[in-house]
Design a protein around this motif. Structure first.
Motif, PDB file in Angstrom:
ATOM      1  N   ALA A 176      -0.923 -49.016   7.920  1.00  0.00           N
ATOM      2  CA  ALA A 176      -1.777 -48.026   7.264  1.00  0.00           C
ATOM      3  C   ALA A 176      -2.935 -47.621   8.172  1.00  0.00           C
ATOM      4  O   ALA A 176      -3.338 -46.453   8.189  1.00  0.00           O
ATOM      5  CB  ALA A 176      -2.306 -48.577   5.947  1.00  0.00           C
ATOM      6  N   SER A 177      -3.455 -48.562   8.939  1.00  0.00           N
ATOM      7  CA  SER A 177      -4.557 -48.226   9.849  1.00  0.00           C
ATOM      8  C   SER A 177      -4.092 -47.279  10.948  1.00  0.00           C
ATOM      9  O   SER A 177      -4.870 -46.464  11.433  1.00  0.00           O
ATOM     10  CB  SER A 177      -5.168 -49.486  10.448  1.00  0.00           C
ATOM     11  N   LYS A 178      -2.832 -47.376  11.327  1.00  0.00           N
ATOM     12  CA  LYS A 178      -2.312 -46.460  12.348  1.00  0.00           C
ATOM     13  C   LYS A 178      -2.160 -45.044  11.802  1.00  0.00           C
ATOM     14  O   LYS A 178      -2.221 -44.085  12.552  1.00  0.00           O
ATOM     15  CB  LYS A 178      -0.976 -46.974  12.878  1.00  0.00           C
TER      16      LYS A 178
ATOM     17  N   THR B 139       1.149 -56.851   7.513  1.00  0.00           N
ATOM     18  CA  THR B 139       1.758 -55.864   8.403  1.00  0.00           C
ATOM     19  C   THR B 139       1.549 -54.454   7.866  1.00  0.00           C
ATOM     20  O   THR B 139       1.306 -53.516   8.630  1.00  0.00           O
ATOM     21  CB  THR B 139       3.262 -56.152   8.561  1.00  0.00           C
ATOM     22  N   ALA B 140       1.622 -54.307   6.554  1.00  0.00           N
ATOM     23  CA  ALA B 140       1.434 -52.996   5.931  1.00  0.00           C
ATOM     24  C   ALA B 140       0.018 -52.469   6.136  1.00  0.00           C
ATOM     25  O   ALA B 140      -0.175 -51.268   6.333  1.00  0.00           O
ATOM     26  CB  ALA B 140       1.760 -53.075   4.452  1.00  0.00           C
TER      27      ALA B 140
ATOM     28  N   LEU C  93      -4.647 -45.619   0.556  1.00  0.00           N
ATOM     29  CA  LEU C  93      -3.525 -45.561   1.491  1.00  0.00           C
ATOM     30  C   LEU C  93      -2.988 -46.958   1.770  1.00  0.00           C
ATOM     31  O   LEU C  93      -1.773 -47.186   1.739  1.00  0.00           O
ATOM     32  CB  LEU C  93      -3.971 -44.900   2.804  1.00  0.00           C
ATOM     33  N   ALA C  94      -3.883 -47.903   2.000  1.00  0.00           N
ATOM     34  CA  ALA C  94      -3.464 -49.273   2.286  1.00  0.00           C
ATOM     35  C   ALA C  94      -2.775 -49.898   1.075  1.00  0.00           C
ATOM     36  O   ALA C  94      -1.769 -50.602   1.228  1.00  0.00           O
ATOM     37  CB  ALA C  94      -4.663 -50.116   2.707  1.00  0.00           C
ATOM     38  N   ALA C  95      -3.279 -49.646  -0.123  1.00  0.00           N
ATOM     39  CA  ALA C  95      -2.654 -50.200  -1.326  1.00  0.00           C
ATOM     40  C   ALA C  95      -1.233 -49.669  -1.491  1.00  0.00           C
ATOM     41  O   ALA C  95      -0.320 -50.420  -1.869  1.00  0.00           O
ATOM     42  CB  ALA C  95      -3.484 -49.869  -2.560  1.00  0.00           C
ATOM     43  N   ASP C  96      -1.027 -48.403  -1.186  1.00  0.00           N
ATOM     44  CA  ASP C  96       0.316 -47.828  -1.262  1.00  0.00           C
ATOM     45  C   ASP C  96       1.244 -48.461  -0.226  1.00  0.00           C
ATOM     46  O   ASP C  96       2.391 -48.804  -0.534  1.00  0.00           O
ATOM     47  CB  ASP C  96       0.240 -46.314  -1.058  1.00  0.00           C
ATOM     48  N   PHE C  97       0.754 -48.647   0.990  1.00  0.00           N
ATOM     49  CA  PHE C  97       1.554 -49.282   2.031  1.00  0.00           C
ATOM     50  C   PHE C  97       1.886 -50.729   1.667  1.00  0.00           C
ATOM     51  O   PHE C  97       3.001 -51.198   1.910  1.00  0.00           O
ATOM     52  CB  PHE C  97       0.813 -49.239   3.373  1.00  0.00           C
ATOM     53  N   ILE C  98       0.925 -51.421   1.067  1.00  0.00           N
ATOM     54  CA  ILE C  98       1.145 -52.817   0.680  1.00  0.00           C
ATOM     55  C   ILE C  98       2.220 -52.897  -0.403  1.00  0.00           C
ATOM     56  O   ILE C  98       3.137 -53.718  -0.322  1.00  0.00           O
ATOM     57  CB  ILE C  98      -0.174 -53.467   0.206  1.00  0.00           C
ATOM     58  N   GLU C  99       2.123 -52.067  -1.419  1.00  0.00           N
ATOM     59  CA  GLU C  99       3.128 -52.063  -2.495  1.00  0.00           C
ATOM     60  C   GLU C  99       4.515 -51.782  -1.948  1.00  0.00           C
ATOM     61  O   GLU C  99       5.488 -52.433  -2.321  1.00  0.00           O
ATOM     62  CB  GLU C  99       2.769 -51.023  -3.563  1.00  0.00           C
TER      63      GLU C  99
END
Length: 117
Positions: free
Chosen positions: A77-79, A72-73, A93-99
């Motif tokens: 992040a793609s949005k 979901t993260a 950016l995606a790694a930050d959202f995932i964490e």
């Protein structure tokens, strides 16, 4: 019904530039709401998500919660992705959202913290 016309194109990506182009195409497709682009984007980040989830817990049910939160993260992040930043910055950016998403699984929602589980 949509039929994919890019069959086999992603199989032999030789350079970093080609991988970035494919990643950007998937990000922009996900941003538009394309279901297959969302699936391939989460599939690309699945090794990172599962690695982080397995480091956090040995319980299979909890790992599955982490993986779903991580998927979901990636979509969130793609949005938030800006084409001017480029796909190489999207990985950060995606790694930050995932964490952040994996941390929020442990904390629970506001209501669960308020009323207990």
């Amino acid at each position: 019904m949509k039929i994919a016309l890019n069959i086999g194109q992603d199989s032999n990506l030789s350079g970093a530039g080609a991988q970035d182009r494919v990643l950007e195409r998937e990000i922009l497709g996900s941003k538009r709401g394309d279901w297959t682009a969302k699936q391939s984007l989460t599939k690309a980040f699945l090794p990172l998500i599962t690695s982080l989830a397995n480091k956090r817990s040995d319980d299979r049910a909890k790992v599955n919660e982490y993986v779903e939160a991580g998927k979901t993260a990636v979509i969130k992040a793609s949005k938030r992705y800006k084409a001017s930043d480029g796909p190489h910055k999207f990985r950060i950016l995606a790694a930050d959202f995932i964490e952040t998403a994996l941390d929020s699984v442990d904390k629970g929602s506001f209501l669960s913290r308020l009323f207990g589980k």
